[in-house]
Design a protein around this motif. Sequence first.
Motif, PDB file in Angstrom:
ATOM      1  N   CYS A 153       0.806  -1.219   0.000  1.00 45.31           N
ATOM      2  CA  CYS A 153       0.000   0.000   0.000  1.00 45.31           C
ATOM      3  C   CYS A 153       0.839   1.269   0.000  1.00 45.31           C
ATOM      4  CB  CYS A 153      -0.910   0.003   1.225  1.00 45.31           C
ATOM      5  SG  CYS A 153       0.000   0.133   2.790  1.00 45.31           S
ATOM      6  N   ASP A 154       2.083   1.185   0.441  1.00 43.54           N
ATOM      7  CA  ASP A 154       2.994   2.331   0.567  1.00 43.54           C
ATOM      8  C   ASP A 154       2.472   3.375   1.561  1.00 43.54           C
ATOM      9  OD1 ASP A 154       5.545   3.141  -0.134  1.00 43.54           O
ATOM     10  OD2 ASP A 154       4.888   4.375  -1.823  1.00 43.54           O
ATOM     11  N   HIS A 155       1.599   2.931   2.481  1.00 42.60           N
ATOM     12  CA  HIS A 155       1.029   3.812   3.505  1.00 42.60           C
ATOM     13  C   HIS A 155       1.080   3.190   4.898  1.00 42.60           C
ATOM     14  CE1 HIS A 155      -0.449   6.703   0.605  1.00 42.60           C
ATOM     15  NE2 HIS A 155      -0.989   5.718  -0.091  1.00 42.60           N
ATOM     16  N   GLY A 156       1.779   2.058   5.070  1.00 40.89           N
ATOM     17  CA  GLY A 156       1.886   1.425   6.380  1.00 40.89           C
ATOM     18  C   GLY A 156       0.647   0.703   6.846  1.00 40.89           C
ATOM     19  N   GLN A 157      -0.245   0.358   5.942  1.00 35.82           N
ATOM     20  CA  GLN A 157      -1.496  -0.276   6.337  1.00 35.82           C
ATOM     21  C   GLN A 157      -1.549  -1.774   6.082  1.00 35.82           C
ATOM     22  OE1 GLN A 157      -4.400   2.055   4.227  1.00 35.82           O
ATOM     23  NE2 GLN A 157      -4.231   3.745   5.670  1.00 35.82           N
ATOM     24  N   CYS A 158      -0.674  -2.295   5.204  1.00 35.89           N
ATOM     25  CA  CYS A 158      -0.809  -3.702   4.828  1.00 35.89           C
ATOM     26  C   CYS A 158       0.248  -4.613   5.448  1.00 35.89           C
ATOM     27  CB  CYS A 158      -0.816  -3.858   3.307  1.00 35.89           C
ATOM     28  SG  CYS A 158       0.792  -3.596   2.515  1.00 35.89           S
ATOM     29  N   GLY A 159       1.422  -4.090   5.765  1.00 36.34           N
ATOM     30  CA  GLY A 159       2.472  -4.888   6.386  1.00 36.34           C
ATOM     31  C   GLY A 159       3.329  -5.697   5.431  1.00 36.34           C
ATOM     32  N   ALA A 160       3.090  -5.601   4.125  1.00 37.26           N
ATOM     33  CA  ALA A 160       3.888  -6.385   3.171  1.00 37.26           C
ATOM     34  C   ALA A 160       5.361  -6.003   3.204  1.00 37.26           C
ATOM     35  CB  ALA A 160       3.337  -6.218   1.752  1.00 37.26           C
ATOM     36  N   CYS A 161       5.663  -4.804   3.662  1.00 31.64           N
ATOM     37  CA  CYS A 161       7.041  -4.305   3.689  1.00 31.64           C
ATOM     38  C   CYS A 161       7.721  -4.501   5.038  1.00 31.64           C
ATOM     39  CB  CYS A 161       7.048  -2.819   3.323  1.00 31.64           C
ATOM     40  SG  CYS A 161       6.259  -1.784   4.580  1.00 31.64           S
ATOM     41  N   THR A 162       7.117  -5.259   5.937  1.00 31.13           N
ATOM     42  CA  THR A 162       7.657  -5.408   7.289  1.00 31.13           C
ATOM     43  C   THR A 162       9.054  -6.006   7.269  1.00 31.13           C
ATOM     44  OG1 THR A 162       5.434  -5.726   8.180  1.00 31.13           O
ATOM     45  CG2 THR A 162       7.264  -6.427   9.577  1.00 31.13           C
ATOM     46  N   VAL A 163       9.960  -5.354   7.982  1.00 25.98           N
ATOM     47  CA  VAL A 163      11.323  -5.839   8.216  1.00 25.98           C
ATOM     48  C   VAL A 163      11.604  -5.672   9.706  1.00 25.98           C
ATOM     49  CG1 VAL A 163      12.145  -5.246   5.886  1.00 25.98           C
ATOM     50  CG2 VAL A 163      12.431  -3.604   7.755  1.00 25.98           C
ATOM     51  N   LEU A 164      12.729  -6.214  10.137  1.00 24.56           N
ATOM     52  CA  LEU A 164      13.134  -6.055  11.533  1.00 24.56           C
ATOM     53  C   LEU A 164      14.202  -4.977  11.597  1.00 24.56           C
ATOM     54  CD1 LEU A 164      13.378  -9.825  12.509  1.00 24.56           C
ATOM     55  CD2 LEU A 164      11.407  -8.302  12.634  1.00 24.56           C
ATOM     56  N   LEU A 165      14.027  -4.033  12.482  1.00 26.27           N
ATOM     57  CA  LEU A 165      14.992  -2.964  12.696  1.00 26.27           C
ATOM     58  C   LEU A 165      15.451  -3.075  14.140  1.00 26.27           C
ATOM     59  CD1 LEU A 165      16.288  -0.362  11.455  1.00 26.27           C
ATOM     60  CD2 LEU A 165      14.492   0.880  12.669  1.00 26.27           C
TER      61      LEU A 165
END
Length: 174
Positions: free
Chosen positions: A45-57
């Motif tokens: 979504c590129d808006h932080g709503q779907c979580g597909a881009c989740t990584v560990l920081l």
Amino acid sequence: MLEASLQKTILNINGEKYTLKADERTTLLDALRNHLGLTGSKKGCDHGQCGACTVLLNGRRINSCLTLACMHDGDEVTTIEGLGGPGNLSPLQKAFVSHDAFQCGYCTPGQICSAKAMLEEARAGWPSYVSESLDELNSLSNEEISERMSGNICRCAAYPNIVRAIRETSGEAE
């Protein structure tokens, strides 16, 4: 027209150091995918709503589309590629495969990264909205796992299998 300035950032990704020279407005997700060739994390979504881009920081889960790469100079970033790969899958990755916890697979990298951090949060005793107690976590029920993973959307609705995979990895039977 204003000219964008390039920012030099040192990123520690999956145990390797990368020097990134990119526009200071470059998100961590775009840095990973477009500048460093680490395409496991997905842009949903590129808006932080779907979580597909989740990584560990630094061991905590984040939406990489919501943070700038230059903000993480020297931080430890772990992507799906850092958790395991073909022939060397992590226990979570194996459980996702054995429980068919994906269909199209697009959200799977974010789901697995989120689940890894979620299990650590639970082991540390962090309560969730549905935890019965703020003092101790007795078990990871299906409701508890679902609540803790609620920031990761699966458009194919593989949720029951995702929960089963996480339960297996946590060591708790259904």
